[in-house]
Design a protein around this motif. Sequence first.
Motif, short mmCIF file in Angstrom:
data_model
loop_
_atom_site.label_atom_id
_atom_site.label_comp_id
_atom_site.label_asym_id
_atom_site.label_seq_id
_atom_site.Cartn_x
_atom_site.Cartn_y
_atom_site.Cartn_z
N ILE A 215 38.73 51.71 -5.67
CA ILE A 215 39.81 52.46 -5.05
C ILE A 215 39.26 53.51 -4.10
O ILE A 215 39.77 53.70 -2.98
CB ILE A 215 40.68 53.13 -6.14
CG1 ILE A 215 41.56 52.09 -6.82
CG2 ILE A 215 41.56 54.23 -5.54
CD1 ILE A 215 42.65 51.51 -5.94
N TYR B 247 38.56 45.53 -6.27
CA TYR B 247 39.64 46.10 -7.09
C TYR B 247 40.33 45.01 -7.91
O TYR B 247 40.57 45.17 -9.10
CB TYR B 247 40.65 46.81 -6.19
CG TYR B 247 41.90 47.25 -6.92
CD1 TYR B 247 41.89 48.37 -7.73
CD2 TYR B 247 43.08 46.52 -6.82
CE1 TYR B 247 43.03 48.77 -8.42
CE2 TYR B 247 44.22 46.91 -7.49
CZ TYR B 247 44.18 48.04 -8.30
OH TYR B 247 45.31 48.41 -8.99
N LEU C 253 37.05 50.00 -11.22
CA LEU C 253 38.36 50.26 -10.61
C LEU C 253 38.32 51.54 -9.79
O LEU C 253 38.77 51.56 -8.63
CB LEU C 253 39.43 50.38 -11.70
CG LEU C 253 40.11 49.11 -12.18
CD1 LEU C 253 40.95 49.39 -13.42
CD2 LEU C 253 40.99 48.54 -11.08
#
Length: 263
Positions: free
Chosen positions: A216, A174, A212
């Motif tokens: 996540i 991340y 991203l």
Amino acid sequence: MTAFLTGLGGKIAERWLSLLPALLYGAAVLCAAWLPYENGLDKGLLADHAKDYLKTYNGRPYAVAVLVVLVLLAVAGLGVLARFVAILVGRACLGPWPLAPLTTRLTERRRRRVPNGLERYRPACPTAAADRVRLIDERLDAEYGLRAALLWPRLWLLLSPDVRAPIQSSAQAYTAATALAGWGLLYLVLGPFWWPSLLIGAAVYATAAVRLRSAIDVFAELVESAVDTHQPALAAAFSLTLANGSITPAQGADVTDRLNKGA
């Protein structure tokens, strides 16, 4: 000694690789400064500018040394700028946002796309990443009566290194994705002065956005899985008796109250 030199060489190579994005962006800045907008890919014109610039340093070793120092300082400055932009990207992904009207508008837009389902699981944040992190807390509360923000630091102390490793890896993924997104935004900012930068920035940012979301999702799944698979350890840590192999919502609510220190 061989092992030491090999490790030292690896660290130096890693350090130079970490400077590569800043060096590439610095090269893009030079292209924007030296090339007309309509001739953004004119290699001959770029080479002529570079030759003319370097001629001014012929026979001036001290000036070359100063130039090298300035380049290194510029690269370091670009790295700091990129890290700052990456922090802003991370803040934008996970919130909270300072602009309440915009937050409300984007959240309502996302909610209209998911008209059905349990209310607590419907979108409540302006971004998908923020909602996925929020759902960790909602899902653990629904199943066990536990609050992730309070429980996680305590559970982390109970996890073995083998269990921690993939969670740390997803967190690092991340962070790397936010850094990549930061560079993408910087290239887009340079776009009005050098049109190829728009294409580079769009490609870099699109790649970062995919990474991203993936990072996540993986992080959230691993956190929930850690809680699911460490029920006996949590029960032992908080002196609970497991009736059916897992913490009940009532027990979880009691644990949450204890962790919250009655606040």
